[in-house]
Design a protein around this motif. Structure first.
Motif, PDB file in Angstrom:
ATOM      1  N   PHE A 197       0.785  -1.284   0.035  1.00  0.00           N
ATOM      2  CA  PHE A 197       0.039   0.006   0.084  1.00  0.00           C
ATOM      3  C   PHE A 197       0.870   1.343  -0.148  1.00  0.00           C
ATOM      4  CE2 PHE A 197      -3.366  -2.451   2.658  1.00  0.00           C
ATOM      5  CZ  PHE A 197      -3.772  -3.042   1.531  1.00  0.00           C
ATOM      6  N   LYS A 198       2.154   1.013  -0.180  1.00  0.00           N
ATOM      7  CA  LYS A 198       3.098   2.345  -0.077  1.00  0.00           C
ATOM      8  C   LYS A 198       2.761   3.396  -1.289  1.00  0.00           C
ATOM      9  CE  LYS A 198       7.229   1.230   0.907  1.00  0.00           C
ATOM     10  NZ  LYS A 198       8.508   0.809   1.006  1.00  0.00           N
ATOM     11  N   GLY A 199       2.524   4.609  -1.009  1.00  0.00           N
ATOM     12  CA  GLY A 199       2.265   5.603  -1.800  1.00  0.00           C
ATOM     13  C   GLY A 199       0.740   5.516  -2.331  1.00  0.00           C
ATOM     14  N   LYS A 200      -0.344   5.050  -1.460  1.00  0.00           N
ATOM     15  CA  LYS A 200      -1.603   4.858  -1.672  1.00  0.00           C
ATOM     16  C   LYS A 200      -2.401   5.704  -1.134  1.00  0.00           C
ATOM     17  CE  LYS A 200      -0.444   1.916  -5.005  1.00  0.00           C
ATOM     18  NZ  LYS A 200      -0.546   2.250  -6.517  1.00  0.00           N
TER      19      LYS A 200
ATOM     20  N   ILE B  41      -5.565   6.109   1.550  1.00  0.00           N
ATOM     21  CA  ILE B  41      -6.440   5.235   2.364  1.00  0.00           C
ATOM     22  C   ILE B  41      -7.458   6.123   2.904  1.00  0.00           C
ATOM     23  CG2 ILE B  41      -6.776   3.736   4.435  1.00  0.00           C
ATOM     24  CD1 ILE B  41      -3.439   2.959   3.867  1.00  0.00           C
ATOM     25  N   GLY B  42      -8.690   5.838   2.871  1.00  0.00           N
ATOM     26  CA  GLY B  42      -9.887   6.654   3.443  1.00  0.00           C
ATOM     27  C   GLY B  42     -10.304   5.790   4.794  1.00  0.00           C
TER      28      GLY B  42
ATOM     29  N   VAL C  70      -4.942   3.029  11.405  1.00  0.00           N
ATOM     30  CA  VAL C  70      -4.210   3.344  10.072  1.00  0.00           C
ATOM     31  C   VAL C  70      -3.376   4.288  10.327  1.00  0.00           C
ATOM     32  CG1 VAL C  70      -4.889   4.262   7.764  1.00  0.00           C
ATOM     33  CG2 VAL C  70      -6.569   2.829   8.710  1.00  0.00           C
ATOM     34  N   TYR C  71      -3.247   5.592  11.034  1.00  0.00           N
ATOM     35  CA  TYR C  71      -2.342   6.415  11.084  1.00  0.00           C
ATOM     36  C   TYR C  71      -1.180   5.708  11.826  1.00  0.00           C
ATOM     37  CZ  TYR C  71      -5.160  10.631   9.971  1.00  0.00           C
ATOM     38  OH  TYR C  71      -5.858  11.510   9.351  1.00  0.00           O
ATOM     39  N   ASP C  72      -1.535   5.104  12.946  1.00  0.00           N
ATOM     40  CA  ASP C  72      -0.104   4.566  13.724  1.00  0.00           C
ATOM     41  C   ASP C  72       0.505   3.495  12.680  1.00  0.00           C
ATOM     42  OD1 ASP C  72      -0.899   5.601  15.880  1.00  0.00           O
ATOM     43  OD2 ASP C  72      -1.763   4.140  16.981  1.00  0.00           O
ATOM     44  N   ASN C  73      -0.363   2.736  11.808  1.00  0.00           N
ATOM     45  CA  ASN C  73       0.484   1.712  10.945  1.00  0.00           C
ATOM     46  C   ASN C  73       0.842   2.269   9.729  1.00  0.00           C
ATOM     47  OD1 ASN C  73       0.655  -0.775  12.656  1.00  0.00           O
ATOM     48  ND2 ASN C  73      -1.488  -0.160  13.406  1.00  0.00           N
ATOM     49  N   PHE C  74       0.095   3.008   8.973  1.00  0.00           N
ATOM     50  CA  PHE C  74       0.271   3.334   7.670  1.00  0.00           C
ATOM     51  C   PHE C  74       0.517   4.791   7.676  1.00  0.00           C
ATOM     52  CE2 PHE C  74      -2.071  -0.646   7.846  1.00  0.00           C
ATOM     53  CZ  PHE C  74      -1.334  -1.333   6.825  1.00  0.00           C
TER      54      PHE C  74
ATOM     55  N   ALA D  86       1.447   5.865   3.406  1.00  0.00           N
ATOM     56  CA  ALA D  86       0.360   6.122   2.589  1.00  0.00           C
ATOM     57  C   ALA D  86      -0.241   7.602   2.822  1.00  0.00           C
ATOM     58  CB  ALA D  86      -0.641   5.095   2.705  1.00  0.00           C
ATOM     59  N   GLU D  87      -0.921   8.094   2.039  1.00  0.00           N
ATOM     60  CA  GLU D  87      -1.737   9.142   2.139  1.00  0.00           C
ATOM     61  C   GLU D  87      -2.986   8.686   2.925  1.00  0.00           C
ATOM     62  OE1 GLU D  87      -4.429  12.925   0.072  1.00  0.00           O
ATOM     63  OE2 GLU D  87      -2.803  11.743  -1.001  1.00  0.00           O
TER      64      GLU D  87
END
Length: 278
Positions: A154-157, A159-160, A171-175, A179-180
């Motif tokens: 998911f790098k560079g993708k 995420i909503g 999601v914030y903690d892990n990605f 990712a955006e």
């Protein structure tokens, strides 16, 4: 529909201490739901509230001998509004977490569900490693190989997520570093952007997504479902800290619906799976 969900809003801290602690002879109660988080809760064509939680609320209120009024309100303001006295109970797939316990009280859980990523069924991120499997995680856990594999995929993708949920924090903690992250007021708004290709992925409650897929076959799960104590103890009723007597009434009612299979039956009806807490 958080921090799903559990980012805490600073104003809630003030409100938590604004209500006086006083016993009350509970006869009528106002319960708030989002009315837009199907199949947990939804708004029918006639304006009434339906779904798993409104049906369960009816049973709980009957057993607690309470007259209950269900009202819809915005997810992101529920906790401050509860402590300000605008209603008495939150019933909106509210995860029981240590962070939230600093501000409000909870009943015992009446459900526990996993979370998952969703993407375009025929898109490049479909069927990421672990799709179809379930992993269990604990709060703050790192180095999980399945999550590390998703980070690479998911790098560079984009995420909503629905703002102020336990899922947003995850999601914030892990990605957040790879990712955006794009926040939405409701899950439905996020899903619309996902369907139209304005974002690459969504992350939310797995039974919520399963319901969404039933009417939108362009989307599908990708990667493993994520379960475990990372989402807290499960979903429970949110109640003001002062209202321990009301909490106790609902605790007894929830225990009886768990024991006699009411929760299981309603969850099979609405979720097609048993969400009874284990």
């Amino acid at each position: 529909m958080n921090f799903r969900r559990s980012i805490l809003i600073g104003s809630a801290l003030f409100a938590a201490f604004a209500m006086p602690a006083a016993a009350k002879d509970w006869k009528s109660v106002t319960i708030t739901l989002e009315g837009a988080y199907a199949p947990w809760n939804l708004t029918n064509a006639d304006g009434s509230l339906g779904g798993f939680e409104p049906e369960l609320a009816k049973v709980l209120c009957e057993r607690a001998k309470l007259e209950c009024k269900l009202v819809a309100s915005d997810w992101d303001g529920m906790i401050p509004a509860l402590n300000a006295g605008k209603f008495d109970v939150i019933m909106d797939a509210l995860s029981i977490t240590d962070e939230r316990k600093k501000i409000i009280d909870f009943t015992i859980p009446y459900a526990a569900t996993p979370a998952a990523f969703a993407t375009a069924k025929d898109g490049p991120l479909a069927k990421a490693a672990g799709t179809g499997a379930t992993i269990k995680m604990t709060p703050g856990q790192t180095g999980v190989k399945e999550i590390e594999a998703l980070k690479e995929a998911f790098k560079g993708k984009t995420i909503g997520i629905q703002a102020a949920t336990v899922y947003a924090k995850f999601v914030y903690d892990n990605f957040g570093s790879i990712a955006e992250i794009r926040e939405y007021k409701t899950g439905a708004d996020r899903d619309l952007d996902l369907q139209n290709g304005r974002i690459d992925l969504g992350f939310d409650d797995a039974v919520y997504f399963a319901n969404a897929f039933a009417t939108n076959d362009a989307l599908a799960f990708t990667g493993p479902e994520i379960a475990g104590s990372i989402w807290g103890e499960g979903e429970g009723l949110g109640i003001r800290k002062a209202d321990t007597d009301l909490r106790d009434k609902f605790n007894e009612a929830i225990k009886s619906t768990l024991a006699d299979g009411t929760v299981k039956n309603l969850s099979m009806k609405w979720f097609k799976m048993d969400v009874t807490p284990q």
